[in-house]
Design an enzyme around this catalytic site. Sequence first.
Site, PDB file in Angstrom:
ATOM      1  N   THR A 140      -8.837  -5.464   3.536  1.00  0.00           N
ATOM      2  CA  THR A 140      -9.186  -4.639   2.340  1.00  0.00           C
ATOM      3  C   THR A 140      -9.684  -4.998   1.254  1.00  0.00           C
ATOM      4  OG1 THR A 140      -6.769  -3.918   2.916  1.00  0.00           O
ATOM      5  CG2 THR A 140      -7.297  -3.479   0.510  1.00  0.00           C
TER       6      THR A 140
ATOM      7  N   ASP B 278       0.827  -1.425   0.448  1.00  0.00           N
ATOM      8  CA  ASP B 278      -0.123   0.290  -0.118  1.00  0.00           C
ATOM      9  C   ASP B 278       0.716   1.353   0.689  1.00  0.00           C
ATOM     10  OD1 ASP B 278      -2.621   1.742   0.284  1.00  0.00           O
ATOM     11  OD2 ASP B 278      -2.487   1.537   1.768  1.00  0.00           O
TER      12      ASP B 278
ATOM     13  N   GLU C  49     -10.387  12.871   7.002  1.00  0.00           N
ATOM     14  CA  GLU C  49      -9.899  14.237   6.532  1.00  0.00           C
ATOM     15  C   GLU C  49     -11.805  14.382   6.955  1.00  0.00           C
ATOM     16  OE1 GLU C  49      -7.035  13.422   3.028  1.00  0.00           O
ATOM     17  OE2 GLU C  49      -7.662  11.638   3.351  1.00  0.00           O
TER      18      GLU C  49
ATOM     19  N   HIS D  75      -4.328  14.446   0.049  1.00  0.00           N
ATOM     20  CA  HIS D  75      -4.400  13.713   1.797  1.00  0.00           C
ATOM     21  C   HIS D  75      -3.202  13.464   2.789  1.00  0.00           C
ATOM     22  CE1 HIS D  75      -5.226   9.835   4.062  1.00  0.00           C
ATOM     23  NE2 HIS D  75      -4.441   9.384   4.158  1.00  0.00           N
TER      24      HIS D  75
ATOM     25  N   GLU E 193      -8.534   4.354  -2.733  1.00  0.00           N
ATOM     26  CA  GLU E 193      -8.106   4.095  -3.589  1.00  0.00           C
ATOM     27  C   GLU E 193      -7.916   3.243  -4.552  1.00  0.00           C
ATOM     28  OE1 GLU E 193      -4.629   2.229  -1.399  1.00  0.00           O
ATOM     29  OE2 GLU E 193      -5.222   2.987   0.757  1.00  0.00           O
TER      30      GLU E 193
ATOM     31  N   LYS F 284      -4.422  -2.243   9.654  1.00  0.00           N
ATOM     32  CA  LYS F 284      -4.952  -2.259   8.019  1.00  0.00           C
ATOM     33  C   LYS F 284      -4.782  -3.707   7.906  1.00  0.00           C
ATOM     34  CE  LYS F 284      -3.297   2.461   7.116  1.00  0.00           C
ATOM     35  NZ  LYS F 284      -4.431   3.214   6.069  1.00  0.00           N
TER      36      LYS F 284
ATOM     37  N   ARG G  10      -8.176   4.261  12.284  1.00  0.00           N
ATOM     38  CA  ARG G  10      -6.997   5.196  12.851  1.00  0.00           C
ATOM     39  C   ARG G  10      -6.263   5.157  14.573  1.00  0.00           C
ATOM     40  NH1 ARG G  10      -5.751   6.067   8.404  1.00  0.00           N
ATOM     41  NH2 ARG G  10      -7.928   6.717   7.185  1.00  0.00           N
TER      42      ARG G  10
ATOM     43  N   GLU H  14     -10.776   3.881   3.561  1.00  0.00           N
ATOM     44  CA  GLU H  14      -9.590   5.013   2.417  1.00  0.00           C
ATOM     45  C   GLU H  14      -9.892   4.504   0.868  1.00  0.00           C
ATOM     46  OE1 GLU H  14      -5.452   4.250   3.102  1.00  0.00           O
ATOM     47  OE2 GLU H  14      -5.746   5.594   5.269  1.00  0.00           O
TER      48      GLU H  14
ATOM     49  N   GLN I 270      -4.039   2.866  14.713  1.00  0.00           N
ATOM     50  CA  GLN I 270      -2.137   3.140  13.875  1.00  0.00           C
ATOM     51  C   GLN I 270      -1.637   4.565  14.822  1.00  0.00           C
ATOM     52  OE1 GLN I 270      -4.451   4.889  10.288  1.00  0.00           O
ATOM     53  NE2 GLN I 270      -2.160   4.985   9.741  1.00  0.00           N
TER      54      GLN I 270
ATOM     55  N   ASP J 238      -8.832   0.473   1.567  1.00  0.00           N
ATOM     56  CA  ASP J 238      -7.963   0.036   2.833  1.00  0.00           C
ATOM     57  C   ASP J 238      -8.580   0.633   4.422  1.00  0.00           C
ATOM     58  OD1 ASP J 238      -5.689  -0.769   4.199  1.00  0.00           O
ATOM     59  OD2 ASP J 238      -4.664   1.158   3.970  1.00  0.00           O
TER      60      ASP J 238
HETATM   61 CA    CA Z   1      -3.674   3.382   2.371  1.00  0.00          CA
END
Ligand code: CA
Length: 418
Positions: free
Chosen positions: A254, A125, A360, A132, A200, A250, A234, A198, A237, A230
């Site tokens: 996915t 990834d 975000e 971002h 992507e 993560k 948070r 996320e 993380q 993904d």
């Molecule tokens: Ca990612």
Amino acid sequence: MMPRKSWVASANDPNTDFPLNNLPCGVFSINDGEPRCGVAIGDMILDVTALEENDILRPGDEPVFDVPFWNDFMELGPDTWARFRADLTAQLAEGADRRTDVKPHLVRQADAKMHMPFAVAEFTDFYAGRNHATNVGTMFRGPENALPPNWLHIPIGYNGRASSVVVSGTDFHRPWGQLKSPDHDMPAFLPSRRFDFELEMGAVIGQPSDGPVTVAEADEMIFGYVLLNDWSARDIQAWEYQPLGPFQAKATATTISPWIVTRAALEPFRTSTPEREKPLLPYLQEPGPMLYDIDLAVQLAPEGRPATTIARTNMAELYYSAAQQLAHHTTSGCPMNVGDLLGSGTISGPSRESRGSLLELSWGGKEPLALDSGETRTFLEDGDTITMTGAAQGDGYRIGFGTCRGTVLPARADPYAR
Ligand code: CA
């Protein structure tokens, strides 16, 4: 490029994701039968395993569709990919000569269950969305140090897990993990409270490498693209990521969309990466446009409630292309394999409504997002469904990706409770 007409009527609808110009690759089953390889056309799937079995269309000397994944086909290489695409196009175009042989091997998408379209060899990834990276850096380190000093020079990435990549429609449970509140000295083991998505794109690698490759060679190795979510915890993380980067945050799931849209289908939609703020080292410079103009959208639906579109953006917001990421990935001599999956990194545009994650969109949880149902969200709640869609818009047709969907189920009971 103009839309090509097919004898499969639904493929000529300008709003279908799957016109004759697309022909994406998936794996499907009907009525709990064995999964088979198929190509989407309009609202139908063409069973290419059956075409191969019945000697109507054989990509290689040996069977490649006798397995429920596209890896064996990808191994045959770009010349075969192009020939097979041309043959399929001819068989499905208006006026095709063997229409009566092909037609019995069409099944309705509505009757099919979709499976993983390829066996994921390994998953890497990246972090190639400048907006971002800037948004996250601003929240975590302040606006002065938003972009790490290496960011404009290196496509940043980490080696993820292939084992947790799942196909659209696969639900999963909210993860448990170590959470560390600033108000406490000790971390606690709890279900994640800041679970996120996320947005992507995933690049599917169709050819192996042995040693460093150029950006142009890397582009030739890419078989196609999928939408990729993904999922990210948070709070896990934030506590675990220093100094080696994301790990358990993560690793829950996915999600990818079920159809690999081939590089060939996307060719008319190539577009350049943004102007470089700092010149790239020569090995990362692109010989031509390597991104694609693909509109992307994210919907959030609380359990039993209608969905709200919470973000719209475009793949062209990326700073590095998959070809650049792949070339960089090989610089150490790291061998790449057929079936490797590269996540682009979260794709956020410059405006609030174009941000590709709740981190975000809600600015770290400080600015709750209003949903059409009257509810608000900072992070995902149990039962929330995230649906991602994407399409490149042509003149009278579109190259779509289908949907990339997943629902967050409640955390299981404490796995360590005695
Ligand atoms: Ca990612």
